[in-house]
Design a protein around this motif. Structure first.
Motif, PDB file in Angstrom:
ATOM      1  N   GLU A 322       9.184  -0.623 -12.100  1.00 32.03           N
ATOM      2  CA  GLU A 322       8.992  -1.965 -12.646  1.00 32.03           C
ATOM      3  C   GLU A 322       9.173  -3.058 -11.608  1.00 32.03           C
ATOM      4  N   GLU A 323       9.760  -2.742 -10.453  1.00 33.29           N
ATOM      5  CA  GLU A 323       9.982  -3.784  -9.440  1.00 33.29           C
ATOM      6  C   GLU A 323       8.660  -4.186  -8.793  1.00 33.29           C
ATOM      7  N   ASP A 324       8.689  -5.354  -8.134  1.00 37.65           N
ATOM      8  CA  ASP A 324       7.508  -5.838  -7.435  1.00 37.65           C
ATOM      9  C   ASP A 324       7.251  -5.010  -6.183  1.00 37.65           C
ATOM     10  N   PHE A 325       5.954  -4.894  -5.844  1.00 40.26           N
ATOM     11  CA  PHE A 325       5.576  -4.126  -4.657  1.00 40.26           C
ATOM     12  C   PHE A 325       5.125  -5.086  -3.561  1.00 40.26           C
ATOM     13  N   ALA A 326       5.321  -4.681  -2.306  1.00 38.91           N
ATOM     14  CA  ALA A 326       4.825  -5.492  -1.187  1.00 38.91           C
ATOM     15  C   ALA A 326       3.304  -5.542  -1.213  1.00 38.91           C
ATOM     16  N   VAL A 329      -0.488  -1.773  -6.353  1.00 36.06           N
ATOM     17  CA  VAL A 329      -0.791  -0.346  -6.480  1.00 36.06           C
ATOM     18  C   VAL A 329      -2.268  -0.080  -6.174  1.00 36.06           C
ATOM     19  N   PHE A 330      -3.146  -0.965  -6.617  1.00 34.54           N
ATOM     20  CA  PHE A 330      -4.581  -0.797  -6.362  1.00 34.54           C
ATOM     21  C   PHE A 330      -4.862  -0.714  -4.874  1.00 34.54           C
ATOM     22  N   TRP A 331      -4.344  -1.661  -4.092  1.00 35.10           N
ATOM     23  CA  TRP A 331      -4.612  -1.652  -2.654  1.00 35.10           C
ATOM     24  C   TRP A 331      -3.899  -0.494  -1.954  1.00 35.10           C
ATOM     25  N   PHE A 333      -3.676   2.507  -3.220  1.00 31.72           N
ATOM     26  CA  PHE A 333      -4.588   3.636  -3.411  1.00 31.72           C
ATOM     27  C   PHE A 333      -5.820   3.521  -2.502  1.00 31.72           C
ATOM     28  N   ILE A 334      -6.363   2.326  -2.356  1.00 31.06           N
ATOM     29  CA  ILE A 334      -7.528   2.136  -1.487  1.00 31.06           C
ATOM     30  C   ILE A 334      -7.173   2.492  -0.043  1.00 31.06           C
ATOM     31  N   LEU A 335      -6.019   2.012   0.423  1.00 33.66           N
ATOM     32  CA  LEU A 335      -5.582   2.323   1.789  1.00 33.66           C
ATOM     33  C   LEU A 335      -5.338   3.820   1.970  1.00 33.66           C
ATOM     34  N   LEU A 336      -4.762   4.454   0.951  1.00 35.36           N
ATOM     35  CA  LEU A 336      -4.518   5.893   1.037  1.00 35.36           C
ATOM     36  C   LEU A 336      -5.823   6.691   1.022  1.00 35.36           C
ATOM     37  N   GLU A 337      -6.807   6.217   0.249  1.00 34.14           N
ATOM     38  CA  GLU A 337      -8.127   6.873   0.266  1.00 34.14           C
ATOM     39  C   GLU A 337      -8.698   6.869   1.678  1.00 34.14           C
ATOM     40  N   LEU A 338      -8.624   5.719   2.335  1.00 31.30           N
ATOM     41  CA  LEU A 338      -9.150   5.603   3.697  1.00 31.30           C
ATOM     42  C   LEU A 338      -8.321   6.429   4.673  1.00 31.30           C
ATOM     43  N   ALA A 339      -6.993   6.428   4.489  1.00 33.69           N
ATOM     44  CA  ALA A 339      -6.117   7.155   5.407  1.00 33.69           C
ATOM     45  C   ALA A 339      -6.355   8.658   5.331  1.00 33.69           C
ATOM     46  N   PHE A 369       7.782   7.456   6.509  1.00 31.80           N
ATOM     47  CA  PHE A 369       7.696   6.189   7.250  1.00 31.80           C
ATOM     48  C   PHE A 369       6.994   5.102   6.443  1.00 31.80           C
ATOM     49  N   SER A 370       5.918   5.475   5.740  1.00 29.91           N
ATOM     50  CA  SER A 370       5.168   4.469   4.992  1.00 29.91           C
ATOM     51  C   SER A 370       5.985   3.933   3.818  1.00 29.91           C
ATOM     52  N   VAL A 371       6.808   4.791   3.201  1.00 37.17           N
ATOM     53  CA  VAL A 371       7.645   4.336   2.092  1.00 37.17           C
ATOM     54  C   VAL A 371       8.782   3.446   2.596  1.00 37.17           C
ATOM     55  N   SER A 372       9.439   3.900   3.683  1.00 38.60           N
ATOM     56  CA  SER A 372      10.563   3.128   4.210  1.00 38.60           C
ATOM     57  C   SER A 372      10.128   1.773   4.766  1.00 38.60           C
ATOM     58  N   SER A 373       8.883   1.670   5.199  1.00 35.29           N
ATOM     59  CA  SER A 373       8.390   0.394   5.718  1.00 35.29           C
ATOM     60  C   SER A 373       8.074  -0.593   4.603  1.00 35.29           C
ATOM     61  N   GLY A 374       7.977  -0.116   3.367  1.00 32.74           N
ATOM     62  CA  GLY A 374       7.709  -0.991   2.230  1.00 32.74           C
ATOM     63  C   GLY A 374       6.238  -1.167   1.908  1.00 32.74           C
ATOM     64  N   TRP A 375       5.356  -0.512   2.664  1.00 31.06           N
ATOM     65  CA  TRP A 375       3.920  -0.640   2.399  1.00 31.06           C
ATOM     66  C   TRP A 375       3.516   0.124   1.135  1.00 31.06           C
ATOM     67  N   PHE A 376       4.120   1.316   0.971  1.00 31.20           N
ATOM     68  CA  PHE A 376       3.748   2.170  -0.151  1.00 31.20           C
ATOM     69  C   PHE A 376       4.991   2.545  -0.942  1.00 31.20           C
ATOM     70  N   ILE A 377       4.752   2.994  -2.181  1.00 28.32           N
ATOM     71  CA  ILE A 377       5.827   3.574  -2.968  1.00 28.32           C
ATOM     72  C   ILE A 377       5.567   5.076  -3.061  1.00 28.32           C
ATOM     73  N   SER A 378       6.621   5.829  -3.298  1.00 28.99           N
ATOM     74  CA  SER A 378       6.491   7.289  -3.278  1.00 28.99           C
ATOM     75  C   SER A 378       5.567   7.794  -4.380  1.00 28.99           C
ATOM     76  N   GLN A 379       5.492   7.071  -5.509  1.00 31.85           N
ATOM     77  CA  GLN A 379       4.651   7.529  -6.617  1.00 31.85           C
ATOM     78  C   GLN A 379       3.163   7.523  -6.254  1.00 31.85           C
ATOM     79  N   THR A 380       2.706   6.472  -5.560  1.00 32.27           N
ATOM     80  CA  THR A 380       1.281   6.426  -5.194  1.00 32.27           C
ATOM     81  C   THR A 380       0.948   7.516  -4.177  1.00 32.27           C
ATOM     82  N   ILE A 381       1.883   7.775  -3.260  1.00 35.92           N
ATOM     83  CA  ILE A 381       1.652   8.837  -2.279  1.00 35.92           C
ATOM     84  C   ILE A 381       1.593  10.190  -2.983  1.00 35.92           C
TER      85      ILE A 381
END
Length: 465
Positions: A322-326, A329-331, A333-339, A369-381
């Motif tokens: 429920e917390e805010d994300f940096a 979620v949509f972006w 997923f898009i970044l993860l698709e490209l990655a 690293f991506s989770v600890s940096s705040g770019w992604f959350i573990s659920q989307t990964i």
């Protein structure tokens, strides 16, 4: 000037003998007659050529004189199996560049063609992308004749037909159409045969893909992601489908064989379905179909849950933070698709010795690293990891990317218009599939549209033969 001298002069005029070092001329004396053979160094078997020459040198003048023409010379004096006589110089040059050896003999108007081909060829081995748990371990290679032999070895029937075509003004690539005349739709056979005969192009630069695009022609859409044909490198798959009435197309210099017509339901089948008992084969197929649903809907539904378009049940609230994300979620997923696609491309260009290192580095970058940096959350990964793993259960890479583009379209729809946007994107994709035609013009959704219950049952379920 006699016919022999004219032919030799014309051959030298049209073939760059002496200019290209691999094009060679060999003068002979056969039974007191002048003779000349031309060949491409590197495409002929030297030991076989040596035996041919020894056999020709052993001929006596009376043996050669007994033959009044080139056909009689083959009948009386040339004991080698793969030989023929042609009269056309263009055909002779084509044969020479294919690895055959033209032999000109004084006094004969015909040109003797001797098959002593020995192409540079890798060994026959199981395709790395289409491995089978219990099936055969052979696979197609870059030689058309070897691929034909692999199919003929499996189907020993008079009705199995191979027709050959030469396509490309420059490359003159050999293309073979394979079908069983008592099983295939002869209307489709004639249609494909006409298409192959009428193709006008400089060459098949990317072999089978170029051929498919040439046949589709103006019907080719830049925005349609669904494959019109099925590709495979397994001879047992081709043999099974040809036996059922499909048509295969073999392109020389390519280990991939084209199977037509191929609708969307043909892609849910895999070779391992038939190497196991019916129950196990059906389990594999149902798992593959279920994974298609996971690949399509996992990330769009998560976006709907995360953005509040669908109420979250108490039992799964832990999975939707429920917390805010940096980053939304949509972006993410898009970044993860490209990655993920970037990692796939990187793995193709990575030496095998470094492949494991790439996997470890990629997992670290996209994981901790991506989770600890705040770019992604573990659920989307986790969602994208499940989708990526599920995509590897699909036997067709081409259909896998078609499903991927539909998923991204649904992601965009879910982000912009919520539930209605995702539904609209899905319906649009189904409409595109319904309007898509296979390479031979049949319905892409057959046997659903038009309806054929027995055929659909056979495609959806593993049945006894």
């Amino acid at each position: 000037m006699d016919k022999y001298s004219k032919l030799i002069k014309e051959m030298k005029r049209r073939v760059p003998i002496g200019e290209s070092f691999d094009l060679l001329e060999r003068k002979l004396d056969i039974g007191g007659r002048d003779a000349t053979m031309f060949f491409v160094d590197g495409l002929v078997d030297g030991s076989m050529m040596q035996r041919v020459i020894f056999s020709l040198f052993a001929l006596k003048p009376e043996q050669v004189d007994k033959a009044k023409n080139a056909d009689e010379f083959l009948k009386y004096n040339l004991s080698f199996l793969d030989t023929m006589v042609v009269d056309d110089i263009d055909q002779t040059i084509k044969y020479m560049y294919s690895g055959l050896v033209p032999l000109f003999i004084s006094g004969y108007g015909g040109i003797i063609i001797i098959d002593c081909r020995d192409y540079p060829l890798r060994s026959i081995e199981e395709p790395s992308k289409e491995k089978s748990l219990r099936g055969s371990k052979d696979g197609f290679v870059e030689s058309m004749m070897t691929n034909i032999a692999l199919i003929r070895r499996r189907i020993r029937d008079n009705h199995l037909i191979f027709k050959v075509f030469a396509i490309g003004e420059i490359t003159k690539s050999d293309v073979s159409m394979v079908y069983m005349k008592n099983k295939a739709d002869m209307g489709m056979v004639k249609k494909l045969e006409k298409s192959l005969e009428s193709l006008r192009t400089k060459g098949l630069t990317v072999t089978e893909q170029t051929l498919v695009e040439l046949i589709i022609g103006k019907r080719m859409s830049r925005f349609n992601p669904f494959p019109r044909v099925r590709y495979t490198q397994r001879p047992d798959v081709i043999a099974a489908h040809v036996e059922e009435g499909k048509i295969a197309v073999i392109v020389d210099n390519s280990p991939t064989v084209i199977l037509v017509p191929a609708g969307v339901f043909d892609f849910v089948q895999d070779v391992d379905d038939y190497y196991f008992p019916v129950l196990t084969g059906n389990y594999f197929r149902m798992l593959r179909i279920a994974n298609i649903l996971v690949i399509l809907f996992a990330t769009p539904f998560y976006v709907l849950f995360a953005e509040g378009d669908i109420p979250v049940h108490e039992s799964i609230k832990f999975f939707v933070p429920e917390e805010d994300f940096a980053i939304s979620v949509f972006w993410q997923f898009i970044l993860l698709e490209l990655a993920i696609d970037g990692l796939k491309l990187a793995s193709l260009n990575t030496p095998e010795s470094l492949g494991m290192s790439l996997s470890v580095i990629g997992a670290l970058i996209l994981g901790e690293f991506s989770v600890s940096s705040g770019w992604f959350i573990s659920q989307t990964i986790l969602c994208m990891a499940v989708v990526a793993l599920a995509s590897f259960t699909q036997p067709s890479i081409e259909l896998g990317y078609g499903i991927k583009f539909v998923r991204v379209l649904m992601l965009i729809g879910a982000h912009v218009l919520g539930w209605y946007g995702m539904a609209a994107a899905f319906v649009l994709s189904v409409i595109v599939m319904a309007l898509t035609k296979t390479l031979l013009g049949t319905s892409y959704l057959y046997p659903l549209i038009p309806w054929d219950g027995q055929k659909l049952k056979k495609l959806m379920f593993r049945t006894k033969k």
